[in-house]
Design a protein around this motif. Structure first.
Motif, PDB file in Angstrom:
ATOM      1  N   THR A  78       0.844  -1.194   0.000  1.00 26.06           N
ATOM      2  CA  THR A  78       0.000   0.000   0.000  1.00 26.06           C
ATOM      3  C   THR A  78       0.881   1.247   0.000  1.00 26.06           C
ATOM      4  O   THR A  78       2.079   1.183   0.298  1.00 26.06           O
ATOM      5  N   HIS A  80       0.696   5.468   1.357  1.00 26.97           N
ATOM      6  CA  HIS A  80      -0.051   6.406   2.194  1.00 26.97           C
ATOM      7  C   HIS A  80       0.024   7.809   1.599  1.00 26.97           C
ATOM      8  O   HIS A  80       1.100   8.264   1.191  1.00 26.97           O
ATOM      9  N   VAL A 104      -5.034   5.500   2.615  1.00 25.27           N
ATOM     10  CA  VAL A 104      -4.296   4.300   2.234  1.00 25.27           C
ATOM     11  C   VAL A 104      -4.817   3.794   0.897  1.00 25.27           C
ATOM     12  O   VAL A 104      -6.027   3.645   0.711  1.00 25.27           O
TER      13      VAL A 104
END
Length: 259
Positions: A78, A80, A104
């Motif tokens: 992921t 951010h 996210v």
């Protein structure tokens, strides 16, 4: 091309749709009892004002394509994104125990940006080759450079309609749509999913497939069907199967948004 290479930070008004990603709002919270910090907790947005929610729905990815590729080549699943300070301060009014807000986004959503740009470059190269402009070892002769000036081609397509009859719809895009639909169907076939849920999702798949066969497909209809699928899976299903379905549905939505 210059914007893709240098980034859109100073030209956000020119940011194409495929660079707007839907992300999940998370926050680090201080527990009310004790001093423990709960990290990456989901933030409920249903009780927030509409104007605040609207700003949280999509994240503009303005970094250069080289930066996006660098992020995608990392080992993380992921990425951010920080929030605008004004939006973060608004959220803190509703959640004073939050220490930090961020969004996210699964890394595969950024990969769709890279895929889109690669596909557009391939289409552009195809146009050049049609005009006998090949480039030898990435070097173009003065004549090839001069000939290329007469070839008008938009790398970024923001139009809301596509046309199959005159081949203006890119074969790659059509194949990407069909590939995602086939992946969704395969997941439904290979897993123990209730018949009513399969029927609901298949109905939307049929809508998209039928639209693709038309001479002038309506992208809006296909987008609505894909977004309906996403909402249905999010609200009705859970677990690994739901996450897998959402991966391909999100990929499908990104392709449609790029048309």
């Amino acid at each position: 091309m210059n914007l893709e290479l240098n980034g859109y930070k100073d030209n956000l008004d020119k940011l194409p749709k495929y660079r707007l990603l839907e992300c999940e709002l998370r926050a680090d919270f201080m527990e009310q009892v004790g001093w423990d910090i709960v990290k990456a907790s989901k933030v409920p947005i249903t009780d927030l004002p509409g104007d605040v929610v609207e700003k949280l729905m999509e994240v503009p990815v303005y970094q250069s394509i080289l930066e996006v590729i660098h992020i995608c080549e990392g080992e993380q699943d992921t990425v951010h994104f920080s929030l605008d300070v004004k939006v973060a301060n608004l959220l803190k009014e509703y959640m004073p125990n939050a220490l930090r807000f961020y969004r996210v986004c699964p890394i595969f959503k950024l990969e769709t940006i890279v895929s889109h740009v690669k596909n557009e470059i391939l289409k552009w190269c195809s146009e050049l080759k049609k005009n006998d402009i090949y480039g030898d070892s990435y070097y173009f002769t003065p004549k090839e450079r001069e000939d290329a000036k007469s070839i008008s081609y938009n790398i970024i397509l923001n139009n809301s309609s596509i046309h199959v009859g005159d081949n203006n719809i890119n074969i790659t895009y059509k194949q990407e749509i069909l590939n995602n639909l086939n992946d969704i169907k395969s997941i439904l076939d290979e897993n123990d999913v209730e018949g009513e849920k399969i029927l609901e999702i298949n109905n939307q798949i049929v809508i998209i497939e039928d639209e693709l066969e038309k001479e002038n497909p309506d992208v809006g209809i296909m987008e609505d069907a894909a977004k309906y699928m996403k909402n249905f899976v999010t609200q009705v299903m859970a677990g690994a199967i739901a996450n897998l379905l959402l991966k391909y549905i999100d990929s499908l939505i990104q392709v449609l948004l790029s048309l």
